[in-house]
Motif scaffolding. Structure first.
Motif, PDB file in Angstrom:
ATOM      1  N   SER A 390       0.831  -1.212   0.000  1.00  0.00           N
ATOM      2  CA  SER A 390       0.000   0.000   0.000  1.00  0.00           C
ATOM      3  C   SER A 390       0.862   1.256   0.000  1.00  0.00           C
ATOM      4  O   SER A 390       0.608   2.205  -0.748  1.00  0.00           O
ATOM      5  N   LEU A 394       0.202   3.421  -3.409  1.00  0.00           N
ATOM      6  CA  LEU A 394      -0.717   4.562  -3.332  1.00  0.00           C
ATOM      7  C   LEU A 394      -0.123   5.880  -3.830  1.00  0.00           C
ATOM      8  O   LEU A 394      -0.797   6.623  -4.548  1.00  0.00           O
ATOM      9  N   ILE A 397      -0.364   5.752  -7.585  1.00  0.00           N
ATOM     10  CA  ILE A 397      -1.756   5.843  -8.051  1.00  0.00           C
ATOM     11  C   ILE A 397      -2.259   7.284  -7.935  1.00  0.00           C
ATOM     12  O   ILE A 397      -2.953   7.793  -8.808  1.00  0.00           O
ATOM     13  N   ASN A 398      -1.890   7.931  -6.843  1.00  0.00           N
ATOM     14  CA  ASN A 398      -2.354   9.305  -6.601  1.00  0.00           C
ATOM     15  C   ASN A 398      -1.740  10.329  -7.562  1.00  0.00           C
ATOM     16  O   ASN A 398      -2.194  11.474  -7.626  1.00  0.00           O
ATOM     17  N   GLN A 406      -7.964   6.403 -10.755  1.00  0.00           N
ATOM     18  CA  GLN A 406      -7.482   6.230  -9.377  1.00  0.00           C
ATOM     19  C   GLN A 406      -8.355   5.246  -8.611  1.00  0.00           C
ATOM     20  O   GLN A 406      -7.852   4.316  -7.962  1.00  0.00           O
ATOM     21  N   LYS A 410      -7.337   1.609  -7.146  1.00  0.00           N
ATOM     22  CA  LYS A 410      -7.464   1.388  -5.697  1.00  0.00           C
ATOM     23  C   LYS A 410      -8.386   0.211  -5.384  1.00  0.00           C
ATOM     24  O   LYS A 410      -8.195  -0.486  -4.378  1.00  0.00           O
ATOM     25  N   GLN A 411      -9.376  -0.014  -6.237  1.00  0.00           N
ATOM     26  CA  GLN A 411     -10.244  -1.187  -6.072  1.00  0.00           C
ATOM     27  C   GLN A 411      -9.436  -2.469  -6.243  1.00  0.00           C
ATOM     28  O   GLN A 411      -9.578  -3.423  -5.463  1.00  0.00           O
ATOM     29  N   LEU A 429     -10.760   4.072   1.121  1.00  0.00           N
ATOM     30  CA  LEU A 429     -10.590   5.283   0.317  1.00  0.00           C
ATOM     31  C   LEU A 429     -10.526   6.519   1.201  1.00  0.00           C
ATOM     32  O   LEU A 429      -9.734   7.438   0.974  1.00  0.00           O
ATOM     33  N   GLN A 432      -7.136   6.596   2.975  1.00  0.00           N
ATOM     34  CA  GLN A 432      -5.961   6.661   2.110  1.00  0.00           C
ATOM     35  C   GLN A 432      -6.021   7.800   1.095  1.00  0.00           C
ATOM     36  O   GLN A 432      -5.114   7.956   0.292  1.00  0.00           O
ATOM     37  N   LYS A 433      -7.110   8.588   1.124  1.00  0.00           N
ATOM     38  CA  LYS A 433      -7.302   9.628   0.117  1.00  0.00           C
ATOM     39  C   LYS A 433      -6.137  10.614   0.146  1.00  0.00           C
ATOM     40  O   LYS A 433      -5.746  11.102   1.177  1.00  0.00           O
TER      41      LYS A 433
END
Length: 578
Positions: A390, A394, A397-398, A406, A410-411, A429, A432-433
Motif C-alpha cells: 500500500s 498509493l 496511483i495518486n 485512481q 485502488k479497487q 478510500l 488513504q485519500k
C-alpha cells in the motif's frame, strides 16, 4: 512587452493568426454558438470546458482557468518559451522576425538558429549522397535488412572515416567547411585536424515537426565505442524534447491512433519497413516528461516496447512512473516486454510482422503492467508486506489526474490486500485519500469599475463609445488609472481584439489583473453590452460628482465656500438632477 521583438510585429503576427485554426490543428474543436469548444488539453476534463473565441482571438477553460491568446497557447501546449512561440508563428506565416537593433544577442540567437537549420540540412544531404558512394555502408544496411526505399524515407546517410577524404569526394567548399566548423557541426582535434564527430557512422537525421533537420544519430559500422551517439545539444536540438521518426509517422498518419515507442533508430526503420508505420524512438535516451507530453499531443494511446533484458524491464518501469501524471480518461499507455535478448529488430525477423502485430494487439494494459511490477517480491500472506504494498502503490496511483482511474486501481489494490466489501473499500478510500492542496483562486468582487474594465478588455471596440475622458481625469475611483490606460491603448489601436490587447501588456505590472478580468462572465447578452458599458460609465461619473458634492457641502458647513466652489456645487447639483 519584452522589448526584444517590436510590438508592431507581434501585433501584425497575431492579426494574421486565426487562433481557431491554430488550436484546431492540434486538438479538434466543435462549433458551439459563436465560439468553439472541446475538452481541455491542460487538465483531466470530462466535459468540454475549453472555449475558443474567434471574435476575441482568445481561449479560456472554465475548469482550470487557463487562458490566453495564440502565443500563450503555443507556450502552454507546445512547451515553448516566448521567443520560440513567436518563431513558430513567424514560420507559419513565412515571416522573418525584425529584432530591434538594440537587442543584438536575441537577434544573433535567432539568425544562428536559421543558419543551423540551413547547415544541418546541407550536411544531411551530403551524408545521404555519400551513402550511395560508399559500398561498406550500403553493405551494412543490406545486412541489417534495410531496403532502399527506407534509406530514402528516413534520409539515412554515412560519414566517412576521414574528413578530408569526405570533403574531396563530395566537393565540399572551404567556405562551407568553415561554416560547419564555426557552428560546431565538425570539430578540430589536438593535431589541429578537422574531423566529423560522426565519422565512420551510419547517419540517422532527426527532424522536427516541420521536417527541418535539427540533429543526427550515428551508428558505427565497426567495433567503435560507443555504438550509438547523438548530436550535441544546440540552439535547435534538445535530446530530451525530440522524438525520432515522429515526422515520418505524421507524413503517413496525420492523426495516428497509436504510437509505438521503441529504443533504437534501426528498430523504428525495420518496423516501418514491415508496415508497422506508427513507430518512434526517444533517441536511445530515457523517456522524459517532455517526451510524454509530445507523444500524447499526437495520439491518445502510447505503446512502449522494451527489450526483454533487465535494463529493458527497469527502463519500462521508470517510463511508467514518468508517464502516470499524464494519463487521463482519454490518454492511456500499454507495454510490450520482449523475450530476453530480443529487440524489435531481431524479433520481427524471427517471427514476422503478423506475429509482431499480435504482440501489439495483446500489449499489457497500464493496470496489468503496474500490478505485475509492484507485486514483485511481495508475500500476500504477510500483513507487513501488504502494508508495504500500500505504501509503495498509493503514491504512484495518486499521481494520476483521473479520479476514475485512481478509484479503479485502488479497487484492484484493495482486493489484493484483502478488502472485499463496499463498506471496507469506502473506509479504505477515506483513510488513504490523497490530500490535494486546494488551489486558491482569486475571486473578484464584481465592483462597477472591475466590470467596466473587464467589458473593455473583452470588447476593445467599446473604446469608440467614449467621446471624452476629461470627466474622469480627477476621479479618485479605485481602478480609474487602469481603465484610462486601457482606454487610451484601445483608442490608439481600434482594430485590437482581446488577444492583441493582452499581448500589448504581456510584461506590464497590470497583466495579471487584465488576464483575470478577461475571463469574467458577466452574464450579459451581447446586444446589451454597449448599454451596460455606457451605464457603468455614467454611474461612475455620477459617483464622482456625489463624492465631490458631499465634500463641498461639508466644507460649506465648516469654513464656507469660495465663489468658484459655489459655482461648482451649483453645476454639480444641476448635472445630478439630469
Amino acid at each position: 512587452m519584452s522589448g526584444k521583438i517590436p510590438k508592431y510585429f507581434i501585433n501584425d503576427l497575431l492579426s494574421k493568426t486565426n487562433i481557431v485554426d491554430l488550436i484546431n490543428t492540434r486538438i479538434k474543436l466543435k462549433k458551439n454558438g459563436k465560439n468553439y469548444q472541446t475538452n481541455c488539453p491542460f487538465h483531466n476534463d470530462k466535459t468540454p470546458s475549453f472555449t475558443v473565441s474567434y471574435e476575441k482571438q482568445f481561449y479560456y477553460c472554465f475548469g482550470c482557468n487557463i487562458h490566453g491568446n495564440a502565443i500563450d497557447f503555443l507556450i502552454n501546449y507546445e512547451n515553448l518559451n516566448f521567443i520560440e512561440s513567436i518563431e513558430e508563428l513567424s514560420l507559419m506565416h513565412g515571416l522573418l522576425i525584425p529584432f530591434e537593433n538594440n537587442v543584438q544577442s536575441e537577434q544573433n540567437d535567432y539568425f544562428k538558429k536559421q543558419k543551423l537549420y540551413l547547415l544541418t540540412d546541407k550536411i544531411s544531404k551530403l551524408y545521404q549522397k555519400n551513402i550511395m558512394l560508399t559500398s561498406s555502408a550500403c553493405e551494412y544496411l543490406i545486412q541489417r535488412g534495410i531496403n532502399k526505399s527506407m534509406i530514402q524515407f528516413f534520409s539515412i546517410g554515412f560519414s566517412d572515416f576521414n574528413w578530408n577524404f569526405f570533403c574531396k569526394k563530395l566537393n565540399i567548399t572551404k567556405k562551407l567547411e568553415t561554416e560547419l566548423f564555426n557552428y560546431k557541426i565538425i570539430s578540430i582535434n589536438k593535431n589541429k585536424k578537422k574531423y566529423d564527430p560522426f565519422q565512420g557512422r551510419i547517419i540517422f537525421p532527426i527532424h522536427d515537426k516541420h521536417g527541418r533537420t535539427i540533429g543526427f544519430g550515428g551508428r558505427t559500422i565497426e567495433n567503435m565505442s560507443p555504438k550509438y551517439i547523438n548530436s550535441t545539444e544546440t540552439n535547435i536540438f534538445y535530446k530530451g524534447k525530440q522524438i525520432y521518426g515522429l515526422y515520418q509517422v505524421k507524413k503517413i498518419h496525420p492523426k495516428p491512433k497509436y504510437l509505438l515507442v521503441v529504443e533504437g533508430y534501426i528498430d523504428v526503420i525495420i518496423l516501418t519497413q514491415n508496415k508497422i508505420d506508427y513507430v518512434v524512438s526517444s533517441l536511445g535516451t530515457s523517456i522524459t516528461k517532455e517526451h510524454v507530453q509530445i507523444l500524447f499531443r499526437n495520439t491518445d494511446t502510447v505503446i512502449y516496447c522494451y527489450d526483454g533484458d533487465i535494463a529493458g524491464k527497469n527502463a519500462a518501469w521508470r517510463t511508467l512512473k514518468i508517464t502516470l501524471p499524464y494519463i487521463s480518461d482519454k490518454k492511456t499507455i500499454k507495454f510490450i516486454i520482449l523475450p530476453e535478448n530480443e529487440d524489435p529488430d531481431s524479433i520481427i525477423k524471427k517471427e514476422g510482422a503478423k506475429n509482431f502485430k499480435l504482440r501489439i494487439k495483446n500489449a499489457l494494459t497500464m493496470s496489468k503492467f503496474f500490478f505485475k511490477n509492484i507485486l514483485k517480491g511481495i508475500n500476500l500472506s504477510s500483513s507487513d508486506d501488504k502494508f508495504h504494498l500500500s505504501v509503495r502503490a498509493l503514491p504512484l496511483i495518486n499521481c494520476i489526474s483521473s479520479d476514475t482511474i485512481q478509484i479503479y486501481l485502488k479497487q484492484i489494490l484493495a482486493r489484493i490486500i484483502g478488502i472485499l466489501d463496499d463498506y471496507q473499500f469506502e473506509k479504505f478510500l477515506y483513510h488513504q485519500k490523497n490530500k490535494k492542496n486546494n488551489i486558491l483562486q482569486y475571486k473578484n468582487k464584481q465592483t462597477p469599475m472591475r466590470t467596466l474594465i473587464s467589458l473593455l478588455v473583452q470588447n476593445p471596440n467599446l473604446s469608440t463609445l467614449v467621446t471624452s475622458i476629461k470627466q474622469f481625469n480627477k476621479s479618485k475611483e479605485k481602478g480609474i488609472p487602469i481603465f484610462l490606460e486601457i482606454l487610451k491603448t484601445c483608442s490608439e489601436n481600434p482594430h485590437f481584439n482581446t488577444g492583441q490587447l493582452l499581448e500589448f501588456y504581456r510584461n506590464s505590472e497590470i497583466i495579471n489583473i487584465l488576464k483575470t478580468l478577461s475571463t469574467l462572465d458577466h452574464m450579459i447578452v451581447e446586444e446589451k453590452i454597449k448599454n451596460v458599458f455606457l451605464d457603468l460609465l455614467k454611474n461612475i461619473y455620477k459617483k464622482d460628482l456625489e463624492k465631490r458634492q458631499e465634500y463641498l457641502i461639508s466644507k460649506e458647513r465648516i469654513n464656507g465656500l469660495t465663489m468658484y466652489e459655489k459655482k461648482e456645487i451649483w453645476s454639480i447639483n444641476k448635472k445630478l438632477k439630469k
